[in-house]
Design a protein around this motif. Structure first.
Motif, PDB file in Angstrom:
ATOM      1  N   GLY A  54       0.822  -1.195   0.000  1.00 41.56           N
ATOM      2  CA  GLY A  54       0.000   0.000   0.000  1.00 41.56           C
ATOM      3  C   GLY A  54       0.856   1.245   0.000  1.00 41.56           C
ATOM      4  N   HIS A  55       0.358   2.294   0.643  1.00 42.27           N
ATOM      5  CA  HIS A  55       1.095   3.553   0.769  1.00 42.27           C
ATOM      6  C   HIS A  55       1.893   3.503   2.070  1.00 42.27           C
ATOM      7  CE1 HIS A  55      -2.276   5.519  -1.863  1.00 42.27           C
ATOM      8  NE2 HIS A  55      -1.462   4.748  -2.559  1.00 42.27           N
ATOM      9  N   ASN A  61      -2.970   3.647   5.461  1.00 40.32           N
ATOM     10  CA  ASN A  61      -3.081   3.007   4.153  1.00 40.32           C
ATOM     11  C   ASN A  61      -1.937   2.027   3.891  1.00 40.32           C
ATOM     12  OD1 ASN A  61      -5.510   4.047   3.024  1.00 40.32           O
ATOM     13  ND2 ASN A  61      -4.518   6.041   2.812  1.00 40.32           N
ATOM     14  N   THR A  62      -1.336   1.535   4.974  1.00 38.13           N
ATOM     15  CA  THR A  62      -0.338   0.472   4.873  1.00 38.13           C
ATOM     16  C   THR A  62      -1.034  -0.847   5.205  1.00 38.13           C
ATOM     17  OG1 THR A  62       1.518   1.894   5.453  1.00 38.13           O
ATOM     18  CG2 THR A  62       1.796  -0.473   5.811  1.00 38.13           C
ATOM     19  N   ASP A 337      12.564  -1.926  -3.746  1.00 35.16           N
ATOM     20  CA  ASP A 337      11.378  -2.187  -2.928  1.00 35.16           C
ATOM     21  C   ASP A 337      11.319  -3.609  -2.369  1.00 35.16           C
ATOM     22  OD1 ASP A 337      10.375   0.435  -3.499  1.00 35.16           O
ATOM     23  OD2 ASP A 337       9.568  -0.313  -5.399  1.00 35.16           O
ATOM     24  N   HIS A 357       5.257  -2.777  -4.243  1.00 38.42           N
ATOM     25  CA  HIS A 357       5.064  -1.392  -4.665  1.00 38.42           C
ATOM     26  C   HIS A 357       3.576  -1.150  -4.813  1.00 38.42           C
ATOM     27  CE1 HIS A 357       5.862   2.495  -6.461  1.00 38.42           C
ATOM     28  NE2 HIS A 357       5.047   2.183  -7.454  1.00 38.42           N
ATOM     29  N   ASP A 358       3.046  -0.294  -3.926  1.00 41.98           N
ATOM     30  CA  ASP A 358       1.622   0.021  -3.945  1.00 41.98           C
ATOM     31  C   ASP A 358       0.820  -1.276  -3.809  1.00 41.98           C
ATOM     32  OD1 ASP A 358      -0.658   1.514  -4.034  1.00 41.98           O
ATOM     33  OD2 ASP A 358      -0.416   2.206  -6.084  1.00 41.98           O
ATOM     34  N   THR A 359       0.033  -1.672  -4.801  1.00 45.22           N
ATOM     35  CA  THR A 359      -0.808  -2.867  -4.702  1.00 45.22           C
ATOM     36  C   THR A 359      -0.261  -4.045  -5.512  1.00 45.22           C
ATOM     37  OG1 THR A 359      -2.186  -2.141  -6.557  1.00 45.22           O
ATOM     38  CG2 THR A 359      -2.865  -1.455  -4.354  1.00 45.22           C
ATOM     39  N   THR A 360       1.030  -4.013  -5.823  1.00 46.92           N
ATOM     40  CA  THR A 360       1.627  -5.082  -6.632  1.00 46.92           C
ATOM     41  C   THR A 360       2.820  -5.697  -5.916  1.00 46.92           C
ATOM     42  OG1 THR A 360       0.957  -3.984  -8.687  1.00 46.92           O
ATOM     43  CG2 THR A 360       2.696  -5.641  -8.840  1.00 46.92           C
ATOM     44  N   TYR A 385      -8.009   1.460  -0.236  1.00 43.98           N
ATOM     45  CA  TYR A 385      -7.480   2.562   0.549  1.00 43.98           C
ATOM     46  C   TYR A 385      -8.611   3.293   1.267  1.00 43.98           C
ATOM     47  CZ  TYR A 385      -3.107   1.763  -1.909  1.00 43.98           C
ATOM     48  OH  TYR A 385      -1.965   1.200  -2.421  1.00 43.98           O
TER      49      TYR A 385
END
Length: 389
Positions: A54-55, A61-62, A337, A357-360, A385
């Motif tokens: 996540g962020h 938002n983690t 990452d 990374h983010d949602t991947t 999110y």
């Protein structure tokens, strides 16, 4: 099974439980080494890993995820929905030969206890358990033994407690607390501050800690209803450092441990294994630069251990030690990452780097005799999110 998307709020490099009393007045406190929950481990059916997604610069938002790779398979699957509860505080994993894989949810927000899920078939079916307290924010706060005993370090009041379960993961008894250990002879010798790791060895609990006394390794084993300090002696070059037991684990031959050493001149990581003579084999130190921090650590293939660190610039270093008598060796520079790495159960010929990374989540693989990480599986993860509660 009711499925709830897990919204995770966690400090990625969270410390352990509250500080216990020092050995005596005037003893300087030592800041615990920051220990992340991201890690991987092998179970009877395959390899499990947990990492944040996540962020990551936004705690609300983690989102932590639970991934699984069956033995003999190269692809990973996302299993976090099996928790069926909000896992805002993160996940702590445990596994032992012949026993179910266990994942415990750390409490946060309105969740004040730790739900447990466990599986014996690689996640096809899950059963539930419950810890009557919040599991500490340590990757080795939970341990399962081949005998069936499970141990846990939970936050309790101003300190922590060690709980044991000999069957049902909803029935627990208290073995000791950080205050009790710190006030005993062994705890005073160490200058015990924080309980950091736990493992069951020959059905006898072993607890790791952070010590204020220079050169003393805070490893306590319960024998004849008393807690005794293990006589693990560091070499002279490390004897002035403050020691923290980062991890404790079982191998087919005994125990392994990862120790963090903090000195005025710098810090280092040291691996240790019990020997057939009843002593310990100590590795050479893996020196850390002044502003390095730990990203992940855990078991490598066989009896090996790994340490993944990052510099202030974000450059990561993966170091592996294969066992007693070996030295640390550094692997090729990691993909961006990378949150943790995963090894095969018996061979380090293939290593997966799990990068988020983010949602991947992207899996990069390093084969033996190769100096390049090859991009493999790309796994999208469903994250909503703003869904934290």
């Amino acid at each position: 099974m009711v499925v709830v998307l897990c919204a995770l709020v966690v400090i990625t490099f969270g410390w352990g439980g509250p500080i216990g009393p020092p050995a005596s007045a005037g003893t300087p406190l030592v800041a615990p080494i920051t220990t992340p929950l991201a890690t991987s481990l092998q179970s009877s059916s395959g390899t499990w890993a947990t990492l944040p997604m996540g962020h990551l610069n936004e705690p609300l938002n983690t989102f932590w995820q639970l991934f699984y790779r069956p033995t003999g398979v190269t692809t990973w699957s996302d299993k976090v929905e099996a928790t069926a509860t909000a896992t805002n505080g993160g996940l702590v994993l445990a596994a032992a030969a012949g026993q179910p894989f266990i994942a415990a949810v750390r409490p946060t927000n309105l969740l004040h206890f730790s739900p447990i899920i466990h599986t014996s078939d690689g996640g096809r079916a899950w059963a539930n358990g419950l810890l009557p307290g919040g599991l500490s924010a340590r990757p080795d706060a939970l341990s399962s033994a081949p005998t069936g005993q499970t141990l846990a370090i939970v936050d309790r009041g101003p300190g922590t407690a060690v709980l044991a379960s000999d069957g049902s993961l909803s029935t627990w008894r208290t073995l000791t607390t950080s205050a009790q250990l710190a006030s005993g002879t062994a705890g005073k010798t160490c200058g015990l501050q924080v309980l950091t790791a736990v493992v069951s060895w020959t059905n006898s609990p072993v607890v790791g800690a952070n010590c204020t006394r220079p050169g003393v390794v805070g490893m306590f084993q319960r024998r004849a209803k008393t807690w005794q300090l293990d006589p693990l002696t560091l070499p002279g070059s490390l004897a002035e450092g403050r020691v923290e037991v980062l991890s404790l684990g079982q191998t087919p031959y005994g125990l392994d441990a990862l120790l963090g050493i903090t000195e005025a001149t710098g810090s280092a990581v040291v691996a240790a294994w019990t020997t057939s003579q009843g002593g310990w084999s100590i590795s050479p130190p893996l020196a850390l630069a002044a502003h390095d921090h730990i990203v992940s650590y855990g078991s490598a293939s066989g009896v090996g251990l790994f340490s993944l660190t990052a510099s202030s610039s974000g450059a990561e270093r993966l170091a592996v030690i294969d066992g007693p008598g070996a030295t640390w060796h550094t692997l090729p520079a990691l993909p961006p990452d990378t949150a943790t790495v995963a090894f095969g159960p018996t061979s380090a010929s293939v290593i997966d780097a799990l990068a988020a990374h983010d949602t991947t989540m992207t899996v990069w693989t390093l084969a033996s005799a190769s100096s390049d990480w090859l991009k493999g599986q790309v796994l999208p993860v469903k994250i909503e999110y703003g869904s934290s509660s």
